[in-house]
Design a protein around this motif. Structure first.
Motif, PDB file in Angstrom:
ATOM      1  N   ILE A 178       3.840  -5.101   1.107  1.00  0.00           N
ATOM      2  CA  ILE A 178       4.773  -3.976   0.995  1.00  0.00           C
ATOM      3  C   ILE A 178       6.146  -4.462   0.559  1.00  0.00           C
ATOM      4  O   ILE A 178       6.834  -3.814  -0.234  1.00  0.00           O
ATOM      5  CB  ILE A 178       4.857  -3.218   2.340  1.00  0.00           C
ATOM      6  N   GLU A 179       6.538  -5.626   1.061  1.00  0.00           N
ATOM      7  CA  GLU A 179       7.829  -6.196   0.677  1.00  0.00           C
ATOM      8  C   GLU A 179       7.858  -6.516  -0.819  1.00  0.00           C
ATOM      9  O   GLU A 179       8.848  -6.257  -1.501  1.00  0.00           O
ATOM     10  CB  GLU A 179       8.076  -7.475   1.483  1.00  0.00           C
ATOM     11  N   ILE A 180       6.766  -7.061  -1.336  1.00  0.00           N
ATOM     12  CA  ILE A 180       6.706  -7.425  -2.754  1.00  0.00           C
ATOM     13  C   ILE A 180       6.497  -6.193  -3.635  1.00  0.00           C
ATOM     14  O   ILE A 180       7.074  -6.078  -4.711  1.00  0.00           O
ATOM     15  CB  ILE A 180       5.568  -8.442  -2.993  1.00  0.00           C
ATOM     16  N   ASN A 181       5.666  -5.264  -3.168  1.00  0.00           N
ATOM     17  CA  ASN A 181       5.325  -4.078  -3.959  1.00  0.00           C
ATOM     18  C   ASN A 181       5.205  -2.880  -3.023  1.00  0.00           C
ATOM     19  O   ASN A 181       4.131  -2.582  -2.501  1.00  0.00           O
ATOM     20  CB  ASN A 181       4.007  -4.303  -4.711  1.00  0.00           C
ATOM     21  N   PRO A 182       6.296  -2.164  -2.784  1.00  0.00           N
ATOM     22  CA  PRO A 182       6.287  -1.073  -1.807  1.00  0.00           C
ATOM     23  C   PRO A 182       5.625   0.209  -2.294  1.00  0.00           C
ATOM     24  O   PRO A 182       5.494   1.162  -1.513  1.00  0.00           O
ATOM     25  CB  PRO A 182       7.778  -0.842  -1.534  1.00  0.00           C
ATOM     26  N   THR A 183       5.219   0.279  -3.541  1.00  0.00           N
ATOM     27  CA  THR A 183       4.703   1.544  -4.077  1.00  0.00           C
ATOM     28  C   THR A 183       3.192   1.585  -4.249  1.00  0.00           C
ATOM     29  O   THR A 183       2.609   2.667  -4.294  1.00  0.00           O
ATOM     30  CB  THR A 183       5.349   1.852  -5.438  1.00  0.00           C
ATOM     31  N   ALA A 184       2.537   0.439  -4.356  1.00  0.00           N
ATOM     32  CA  ALA A 184       1.084   0.442  -4.594  1.00  0.00           C
ATOM     33  C   ALA A 184       0.338   0.737  -3.300  1.00  0.00           C
ATOM     34  O   ALA A 184       0.621   0.127  -2.262  1.00  0.00           O
ATOM     35  CB  ALA A 184       0.639  -0.903  -5.160  1.00  0.00           C
ATOM     36  N   PRO A 185      -0.634   1.648  -3.327  1.00  0.00           N
ATOM     37  CA  PRO A 185      -1.460   1.878  -2.141  1.00  0.00           C
ATOM     38  C   PRO A 185      -2.209   0.605  -1.756  1.00  0.00           C
ATOM     39  O   PRO A 185      -2.631  -0.158  -2.623  1.00  0.00           O
ATOM     40  CB  PRO A 185      -2.434   2.975  -2.595  1.00  0.00           C
ATOM     41  N   ILE A 186      -2.365   0.378  -0.453  1.00  0.00           N
ATOM     42  CA  ILE A 186      -3.091  -0.786   0.055  1.00  0.00           C
ATOM     43  C   ILE A 186      -4.336  -0.318   0.788  1.00  0.00           C
ATOM     44  O   ILE A 186      -4.261   0.528   1.679  1.00  0.00           O
ATOM     45  CB  ILE A 186      -2.214  -1.621   1.012  1.00  0.00           C
ATOM     46  N   HIS A 187      -5.480  -0.855   0.401  1.00  0.00           N
ATOM     47  CA  HIS A 187      -6.752  -0.522   1.064  1.00  0.00           C
ATOM     48  C   HIS A 187      -7.345  -1.795   1.650  1.00  0.00           C
ATOM     49  O   HIS A 187      -7.600  -2.753   0.916  1.00  0.00           O
ATOM     50  CB  HIS A 187      -7.729   0.107   0.079  1.00  0.00           C
ATOM     51  N   SER A 188      -7.537  -1.821   2.966  1.00  0.00           N
ATOM     52  CA  SER A 188      -8.161  -2.965   3.616  1.00  0.00           C
ATOM     53  C   SER A 188      -9.671  -2.894   3.423  1.00  0.00           C
ATOM     54  O   SER A 188     -10.281  -1.837   3.651  1.00  0.00           O
ATOM     55  CB  SER A 188      -7.823  -2.986   5.107  1.00  0.00           C
ATOM     56  N   THR A 189     -10.268  -4.009   3.005  1.00  0.00           N
ATOM     57  CA  THR A 189     -11.699  -4.003   2.690  1.00  0.00           C
ATOM     58  C   THR A 189     -12.391  -5.254   3.220  1.00  0.00           C
ATOM     59  O   THR A 189     -11.764  -6.287   3.455  1.00  0.00           O
ATOM     60  CB  THR A 189     -11.945  -3.924   1.171  1.00  0.00           C
ATOM     61  N   VAL A 190     -13.697  -5.131   3.389  1.00  0.00           N
ATOM     62  CA  VAL A 190     -14.588  -6.248   3.673  1.00  0.00           C
ATOM     63  C   VAL A 190     -15.608  -6.278   2.551  1.00  0.00           C
ATOM     64  O   VAL A 190     -16.211  -5.254   2.231  1.00  0.00           O
ATOM     65  CB  VAL A 190     -15.292  -6.078   5.042  1.00  0.00           C
ATOM     66  N   GLN A 191     -15.756  -7.435   1.919  1.00  0.00           N
ATOM     67  CA  GLN A 191     -16.644  -7.589   0.762  1.00  0.00           C
ATOM     68  C   GLN A 191     -16.317  -6.565  -0.328  1.00  0.00           C
ATOM     69  O   GLN A 191     -17.211  -6.028  -0.981  1.00  0.00           O
ATOM     70  CB  GLN A 191     -18.109  -7.487   1.190  1.00  0.00           C
ATOM     71  N   ALA A 192     -15.027  -6.297  -0.505  1.00  0.00           N
ATOM     72  CA  ALA A 192     -14.520  -5.426  -1.570  1.00  0.00           C
ATOM     73  C   ALA A 192     -15.163  -4.040  -1.561  1.00  0.00           C
ATOM     74  O   ALA A 192     -15.346  -3.423  -2.605  1.00  0.00           O
ATOM     75  CB  ALA A 192     -14.703  -6.086  -2.937  1.00  0.00           C
ATOM     76  N   GLU A 193     -15.456  -3.530  -0.378  1.00  0.00           N
ATOM     77  CA  GLU A 193     -16.112  -2.221  -0.256  1.00  0.00           C
ATOM     78  C   GLU A 193     -15.054  -1.124  -0.268  1.00  0.00           C
ATOM     79  O   GLU A 193     -14.221  -1.038   0.631  1.00  0.00           O
ATOM     80  CB  GLU A 193     -16.914  -2.160   1.044  1.00  0.00           C
ATOM     81  N   ILE A 194     -15.078  -0.286  -1.298  1.00  0.00           N
ATOM     82  CA  ILE A 194     -14.121   0.800  -1.438  1.00  0.00           C
ATOM     83  C   ILE A 194     -14.758   1.915  -2.254  1.00  0.00           C
ATOM     84  O   ILE A 194     -15.633   1.657  -3.095  1.00  0.00           O
ATOM     85  CB  ILE A 194     -12.819   0.319  -2.128  1.00  0.00           C
ATOM     86  N   GLU A 195     -14.371   3.144  -1.992  1.00  0.00           N
ATOM     87  CA  GLU A 195     -14.885   4.266  -2.779  1.00  0.00           C
ATOM     88  C   GLU A 195     -14.428   4.121  -4.226  1.00  0.00           C
ATOM     89  O   GLU A 195     -13.234   3.937  -4.496  1.00  0.00           O
ATOM     90  CB  GLU A 195     -14.378   5.594  -2.207  1.00  0.00           C
ATOM     91  N   VAL A 196     -15.383   4.198  -5.147  1.00  0.00           N
ATOM     92  CA  VAL A 196     -15.059   3.997  -6.557  1.00  0.00           C
ATOM     93  C   VAL A 196     -14.094   5.064  -7.054  1.00  0.00           C
ATOM     94  O   VAL A 196     -13.286   4.813  -7.961  1.00  0.00           O
ATOM     95  CB  VAL A 196     -16.347   3.977  -7.406  1.00  0.00           C
ATOM     96  N   SER A 197     -14.125   6.233  -6.443  1.00  0.00           N
ATOM     97  CA  SER A 197     -13.212   7.297  -6.859  1.00  0.00           C
ATOM     98  C   SER A 197     -11.756   6.865  -6.693  1.00  0.00           C
ATOM     99  O   SER A 197     -10.882   7.286  -7.461  1.00  0.00           O
ATOM    100  CB  SER A 197     -13.467   8.567  -6.045  1.00  0.00           C
ATOM    101  N   ARG A 198     -11.481   6.008  -5.721  1.00  0.00           N
ATOM    102  CA  ARG A 198     -10.118   5.511  -5.523  1.00  0.00           C
ATOM    103  C   ARG A 198      -9.710   4.584  -6.664  1.00  0.00           C
ATOM    104  O   ARG A 198      -8.539   4.536  -7.051  1.00  0.00           O
ATOM    105  CB  ARG A 198     -10.003   4.773  -4.189  1.00  0.00           C
ATOM    106  N   LEU A 199     -10.674   3.841  -7.189  1.00  0.00           N
ATOM    107  CA  LEU A 199     -10.387   2.956  -8.318  1.00  0.00           C
ATOM    108  C   LEU A 199     -10.127   3.765  -9.580  1.00  0.00           C
ATOM    109  O   LEU A 199      -9.188   3.498 -10.333  1.00  0.00           O
ATOM    110  CB  LEU A 199     -11.552   1.991  -8.550  1.00  0.00           C
ATOM    111  N   LEU A 200     -10.965   4.758  -9.799  1.00  0.00           N
ATOM    112  CA  LEU A 200     -10.869   5.545 -11.032  1.00  0.00           C
ATOM    113  C   LEU A 200      -9.641   6.453 -11.044  1.00  0.00           C
ATOM    114  O   LEU A 200      -9.195   6.871 -12.112  1.00  0.00           O
ATOM    115  CB  LEU A 200     -12.139   6.382 -11.213  1.00  0.00           C
ATOM    116  N   SER A 201      -9.095   6.742  -9.864  1.00  0.00           N
ATOM    117  CA  SER A 201      -7.938   7.637  -9.794  1.00  0.00           C
ATOM    118  C   SER A 201      -6.622   6.875  -9.677  1.00  0.00           C
ATOM    119  O   SER A 201      -5.586   7.467  -9.358  1.00  0.00           O
ATOM    120  CB  SER A 201      -8.074   8.600  -8.609  1.00  0.00           C
TER     121      SER A 201
END
Length: 338
Positions: A178-201
């Protein structure tokens, strides 16, 4: 019609290829034309083999970094892809030592300006290693710069491998991001598991940093960026120095072709005992008495070994690091045959 471009960045071993595999699994069920561009540092392609079988064209650029030494090759590859395939989406996975700002400059080349739409930069951060990598006491100044730029110019941050460290460390890493980049959303993941819709949006923004100030201010990306004649003009407009060194210039790679199966225990010990200046080791190997091929991945605090169904890849090890003593490393590796 323009193609949507997604830039995938992050340091060596952070989980970029794992994320890309999950992304392609989702896109495979959609009726869209997708092309993958992968950049490997050495002469051998390791991560690209993991993407075979998804049904999408994979363009591999080896033995160089698309942010500097083979920058022109990326431009030509993108032009060829648009002329031959005209895809709906292009996913670009950079080397782990690429500076995303330099890659963005290539994507926004004047000859490609009207044909590509950069949707956003997605950066994968290894929660278990980030604090050490970001420390000027344990990393070189050039490495720290690259690690921070991969965070600073991201539009979406995946804080990956959160299961490999404590909640307290994860929280400290989050605060640093957040200190380096306060505007980008941060998603905590294990084995890069994330809803693809978040990537595409993902929403495209870029960050401006005043000299001597770590505070970032987001500004909308203007298409005029693609019309700038040189990288220096872009960096100057962002308040950056125009002659910063690239980590790629200090990184070296070498590969070793196995001559036969090795002892599983000795090989695993060899990976764990690799010196700290070996940032990444990866490849394919076969163990004594085992019929399957084994894919291995090494970072400075983790070793992964798993069976690999495709016997197409050759048995090879690739090492990436700084100031590596190739002779000592290979002598230790050869002891694994016995």
């Amino acid at each position: 019609m323009s193609a949507e471009v997604y830039l995938l960045t992050g340091y060596l071993g952070s989980g970029k290829t794992t994320l890309l595999q999950k992304w392609l699994t989702h896109l495979r069920i959609q009726d869209q034309k997708v092309v993958v561009l992968m950049n490997e540092m050495g002469e051998e392609d390791i991560d690209g083999e993991q993407l075979q079988g998804f049904g999408f064209p994979v363009k591999k650029m080896l033995d160089g970094c698309i942010c500097c030494s083979i920058k022109g090759e990326l431009t030509e590859s993108l032009k060829d892809i648009m002329n031959a395939i005209a895809p709906d989406r292009i996913l670009i996975e950079t080397t782990g030592v690429a500076d995303p700002l330099d890659v963005i400059d290539t994507i926004t080349h004047p000859e490609l300006y009207d044909r590509l739409e950069l949707k956003g930069t997605i950066s994968v951060v290894d929660a278990s290693r980030f604090l050490d990598l970001n420390s000027r006491f344990s990393s070189t100044a050039t490495l720290v710069k690259t690690i921070r730029n991969q965070v600073r110019y991201a539009d979406l941050l995946l804080l990956n491998k959160t299961d490999l460290t404590s909640p307290d460390v994860v929280e400290r890493v989050k605060q640093k991001l957040i200190e380096i980049n306060p505007t980008a959303p941060i998603h905590s993941t294990v084995q890069a598991e994330i809803e693809v819709s978040r990537l595409l949006s993902v929403k495209r923004t870029i960050h401006e940093r005043s000299p001597g100030n770590e505070t970032n201010r987001p500004i909308a990306v203007q298409k005029s960026i693609g019309r700038m004649s040189t990288m220096d003009r872009l960096k100057q407009s962002l308040g950056l120095k125009t002659s910063q060194p690239s980590l790629y210039n200090s990184i070296e790679t070498f590969s070793y072709a196995f001559t036969g199966p090795v002892d599983a225990k000795k090989f695993e010990d060899f990976l764990y005992d690799l010196p700290k200046n070996v940032y990444r080791a990866k490849g394919y190997v076969q163990f004594h008495g085992k019929p399957e091929l084994i894919s291995f991945q090494h970072t400075d605090n983790q070793v992964l070994l798993f069976p690999f169904e495709n016997f197409g890849p050759k048995m090879v090890a690739v090492f990436i690091g700084e100031g590596m003593d190739r002779e000592i490393i290979l002598n230790e590796l050869k002891k694994c045959y016995g």
